[in-house]
Design an enzyme around this catalytic site. Structure first.
Site, PDB file in Angstrom:
ATOM      1  N   LYS A  22      47.714  37.148  41.388  1.00 57.44           N
ATOM      2  CA  LYS A  22      47.520  37.201  42.836  1.00 57.44           C
ATOM      3  C   LYS A  22      47.854  35.851  43.472  1.00 57.44           C
ATOM      4  O   LYS A  22      47.372  34.815  43.030  1.00 57.44           O
ATOM      5  CB  LYS A  22      46.069  37.593  43.146  1.00 57.44           C
ATOM      6  CG  LYS A  22      45.694  38.975  42.613  1.00 57.44           C
ATOM      7  CD  LYS A  22      44.230  39.283  42.796  1.00 57.44           C
ATOM      8  CE  LYS A  22      43.371  38.422  41.888  1.00 57.44           C
ATOM      9  NZ  LYS A  22      41.948  38.853  41.884  1.00 57.44           N
TER      10      LYS A  22
ATOM     11  N   THR B 148      37.267  36.895  54.229  1.00 59.13           N
ATOM     12  CA  THR B 148      37.967  37.548  53.116  1.00 59.13           C
ATOM     13  C   THR B 148      37.110  37.569  51.851  1.00 59.13           C
ATOM     14  O   THR B 148      37.639  37.632  50.740  1.00 59.13           O
ATOM     15  CB  THR B 148      39.294  36.825  52.825  1.00 59.13           C
ATOM     16  OG1 THR B 148      39.031  35.435  52.572  1.00 59.13           O
ATOM     17  CG2 THR B 148      40.256  36.958  54.000  1.00 59.13           C
TER      18      THR B 148
ATOM     19  N   GLY C  28      35.340  38.767  48.812  1.00 58.97           N
ATOM     20  CA  GLY C  28      35.455  39.967  47.994  1.00 58.97           C
ATOM     21  C   GLY C  28      36.832  40.569  47.894  1.00 58.97           C
ATOM     22  O   GLY C  28      36.969  41.717  47.436  1.00 58.97           O
ATOM     23  N   THR C  29      37.865  39.833  48.261  1.00 56.93           N
ATOM     24  CA  THR C  29      39.217  40.414  48.202  1.00 56.93           C
ATOM     25  C   THR C  29      39.629  40.772  46.781  1.00 56.93           C
ATOM     26  O   THR C  29      40.240  41.817  46.547  1.00 56.93           O
ATOM     27  CB  THR C  29      40.265  39.461  48.812  1.00 56.93           C
ATOM     28  OG1 THR C  29      40.103  38.160  48.231  1.00 56.93           O
ATOM     29  CG2 THR C  29      40.123  39.370  50.312  1.00 56.93           C
ATOM     30  N   GLY C  30      39.305  39.908  45.816  1.00 55.72           N
ATOM     31  CA  GLY C  30      39.688  40.193  44.433  1.00 55.72           C
ATOM     32  C   GLY C  30      38.993  41.424  43.888  1.00 55.72           C
ATOM     33  O   GLY C  30      39.614  42.266  43.239  1.00 55.72           O
ATOM     34  N   CYS C  31      37.688  41.518  44.150  1.00 53.11           N
ATOM     35  CA  CYS C  31      36.921  42.704  43.726  1.00 53.11           C
ATOM     36  C   CYS C  31      37.514  43.960  44.340  1.00 53.11           C
ATOM     37  O   CYS C  31      37.716  44.984  43.666  1.00 53.11           O
ATOM     38  CB  CYS C  31      35.464  42.583  44.173  1.00 53.11           C
ATOM     39  SG  CYS C  31      34.597  41.090  43.650  1.00 53.11           S
TER      40      CYS C  31
END
Length: 266
Positions: free
Chosen positions: A172, A204, A206-209
């Site tokens: 990412k 933003t 929690g974008t990865g989760c």
């Protein structure tokens, strides 16, 4: 009454009581993407949009019981693994993975986008042992650098990690000057660039989760890996663009922004 079936997904992740990341965000994401969600808690955290005050891992036997009891009754069509916590918990998850046949997405949660380590060294070693078992690994750029042991471009890191662990990798690039993601497809031995855009929104958390859960949801519905990633990126872009503003720090995204209907309208 007519009974129906729905694709299912299981999230194995930590609990963020603010709801922006972790297991709560995963379940919101599954719902918004048309999948029935289940969850197993790895760690109970005390955090909000400003700070994390404590991280409390569950007992490994409890986690293993959570997972296996859930899947013996409702078979998941995909599994998303997020924050695990420590070596004993990672090993417990690995034992459960040996008994799963569905796609598994692993968001490694090793290093924060700021560069702050989130796992002890021995836990990182344990995590590396289960990487070859997963369908897709979704590290951020600092995590990809640590896994590859180099500071190359996201494209090269994806290729090196994919070849090293013989699995698919999505590196990412959301915090890079050019926010493109790179997907390395292990079987095809090729990389795919997935363009990204910068959105003027600091909220933003929690974008990865959320991205990894959305990928799992799309796989559960039958999309192939490349299309699952593409659709997940589109979903995350949409919910960031919704402009939700809660809390005093980096706030959560509006996971339900894509939902429409009488019960969601004021």
């Amino acid at each position: 009454m007519k009974f129906t079936k729905r694709p299912t997904a299981l999230a194995i992740a930590g609990l963020d009581p603010s709801g922006g990341a972790g297991l709560i965000a995963d379940i919101k994401t599954f719902l918004a993407n048309g999948v029935y969600g289940m969850g197993a808690v790895t760690c109970v955290t005390a955090q909000n949009t400003v700070r994390v005050s404590s991280v409390n891992p569950v007992d490994p036997a409890v986690l293993e019981d959570e997972i296996m009891t859930a899947v013996e009754d409702i078979t998941p069509d995909a599994v998303k693994i997020g924050m695990i916590g420590d070596t004993a918990l990672i090993e417990a998850v690995g034992r459960c993975m040996d008994q799963l046949t569905c796609p598994v997405i692993l968001d490694p949660v090793m290093i924060a986008s700021s560069g702050t380590p989130l796992l002890e060294k021995d836990a990182v070693s344990a995590l590396k042992k289960i990487i070859p078992q997963v369908t897709l690994l979704t590290p951020n750029y600092p995590e990809a650098r640590a896994l590859a042991g180099s500071s190359d471009s996201a494209e090269i890191l994806a290729e090196r990690i994919g070849q090293k662990y013989h699995t698919n990798i999505l590196v990412k690039g959301g915090h890079l000057s050019r926010p493109d993601d790179w997907l390395y497809l292990s079987d095809e031995k090729k990389s795919v660039r997935l363009p990204g855009i910068h959105i003027d929104n600091p909220n933003t958390h929690g974008t990865g989760c959320t991205l990894s859960s959305a990928i799992a949801a799309n796989l559960a519905k039958g999309s192939d890996l490349t299309e699952s990633v593409r659709l997940a990126k589109e979903y995350v872009t949409t919910i960031i663009s919704a402009g939700l503003d809660l809390g005093h720090g980096s706030g959560p995204m509006d996971h339900g922004a894509v939902l429409r209907g009488d019960f969601t309208e004021r």
